[in-house]
Design an enzyme around this catalytic site. Sequence first.
Site, PDB file in Angstrom:
ATOM      1  N   GLU A   1      -3.693   7.302  -4.658  1.00 12.85           N
ATOM      2  CA  GLU A   1      -4.025   6.766  -5.991  1.00 12.85           C
ATOM      3  C   GLU A   1      -5.367   7.296  -6.473  1.00 12.85           C
ATOM      4  OE1 GLU A   1      -3.892   2.509  -5.604  1.00 12.85           O
ATOM      5  OE2 GLU A   1      -1.846   2.578  -4.894  1.00 12.85           O
TER       6      GLU A   1
ATOM      7  N   ARG B   1       0.852  -1.188   0.000  1.00 10.23           N
ATOM      8  CA  ARG B   1       0.000   0.000   0.000  1.00 10.23           C
ATOM      9  C   ARG B   1       0.886   1.237   0.000  1.00 10.23           C
ATOM     10  NH1 ARG B   1      -3.718  -2.579  -1.515  1.00 10.23           N
ATOM     11  NH2 ARG B   1      -5.636  -3.061  -0.424  1.00 10.23           N
TER      12      ARG B   1
ATOM     13  N   HIS C   1      -1.004   0.192  -9.786  1.00 11.30           N
ATOM     14  CA  HIS C   1      -1.638  -0.745  -8.837  1.00 11.30           C
ATOM     15  C   HIS C   1      -2.186  -1.969  -9.591  1.00 11.30           C
ATOM     16  CE1 HIS C   1      -3.921  -1.129  -4.768  1.00 11.30           C
ATOM     17  NE2 HIS C   1      -3.693  -2.323  -5.304  1.00 11.30           N
TER      18      HIS C   1
HETATM   19  C1  8YV Z   1      -6.405  -5.198  -6.258  1.00 13.34           C
HETATM   20  C2  8YV Z   1      -5.503  -5.019  -3.839  1.00 13.34           C
HETATM   21  O1  8YV Z   1      -5.778  -4.388  -7.198  1.00 13.34           O
HETATM   22  O2  8YV Z   1      -5.719  -7.189  -2.962  1.00 13.34           O
HETATM   23  C3  8YV Z   1      -5.740  -5.988  -2.745  1.00 13.34           C
HETATM   24  O3  8YV Z   1      -5.952  -5.544  -1.607  1.00 13.34           O
HETATM   25  O4  8YV Z   1      -5.364  -3.867  -3.603  1.00 13.34           O
HETATM   26  C4  8YV Z   1      -5.381  -5.521  -5.239  1.00 13.34           C
HETATM   27  O5  8YV Z   1      -5.226  -6.862  -5.344  1.00 13.34           O
HETATM   28  C5  8YV Z   1      -7.698  -4.658  -5.872  1.00 13.34           C
HETATM   29  O6  8YV Z   1      -8.307  -5.308  -4.848  1.00 13.34           O
HETATM   30  C6  8YV Z   1      -8.673  -4.560  -7.033  1.00 13.34           C
HETATM   31  O7  8YV Z   1      -9.164  -3.345  -6.943  1.00 13.34           O
END
Ligand code: 8YV
Length: 308
Positions: free
Chosen positions: A256, A227, A274
């Site tokens: 983001e 993150r 991301h």
């Molecule tokens: C994805 C993520 O891009 O797993 C997570 O927490 O941030 C990522 O795998 C996201 O969940 C899809 O928006």
Amino acid sequence: MKPELLLVEPMMPEIENFLDTAYIVHRYDGSVLPANVASRIRGVATGGGTGVPATLMKALTNLEIIAINGVGTDAVDLKEAARRGISVTTTLNVLTDDVADLAMALMLAGMRDLVPGDQFVRNHQWGVGQLPLAHKVTGQKLGIVGMGQVGQAIAKRARGFDMPVSYYSRRDLTLPGIPFVPELRALAAQSDILVISASGGAQSRHLINRDIMEALGPSGLLVNVSRGSVVDEQALVELLTQGKLGKAALDVFESEPAVPEALLTMKNVVLQPHRASATVETRLQMGQLVVDNLKAHFAGTPLLTPVQ
Ligand code: 8YV
């Protein structure tokens, strides 16, 4: 009557088709939902980075389940969900390999200057100019911050590159052959590459601060696949600009999709939007798990991957 769902972040068309068949799906566009719609929403499907904004969660007075299409829970108020008896699920296990793969790709791209090399060819510089030598990946000392499933999958891959791996985590996991370093600064100081795979949230905010990045130093590479909040981004930009931190390869950012303007022109930086879990194969599996968790919830059977 089909239950009503709020889709906060788009999913793959195949997955959205499943949802459209079983539910009345409202697509969230960020605007305030009319109260009569908000009160009918029983389930939310959202991304890990997007979560559910507090105001939205409050407006959804009859919400029963939040199905996160991701593994991070930092963008959902879990305490509030527990207080209101709202179930939360994630897509645990299915994206580990992809995130670890992207961490390796970022390490390779960062150390081997893949982006400048690509630009060099595209700009017709090959045969004309000179590209500075890059740096070796094999054998470099790797420090992993956060040794959950993703951290361990990165360590497994790093072994193939003969990289001595050490890690920092909230506690010693006594992993065979992978030393635990209880001081994050010491881990940064001894590493050539520091990769962040810790979960986001208040407990890890700015864990990678100026001091840690200075310890990684002018020849160090910082890789982030967790993150943006884990890194003090302002300090990161300053240190990269001053040459006090060598390189950065980043898939995530503090605000983001906004990325600090200064990073966009730096040659010693690799940027991704991301995308660590963004493969067709994994997004299908993740989406299926979201669908299955919602199905279990509305059928009154046990959730597959509940958080609480
Ligand atoms: C994805 C993520 O891009 O797993 C997570 O927490 O941030 C990522 O795998 C996201 O969940 C899809 O928006």
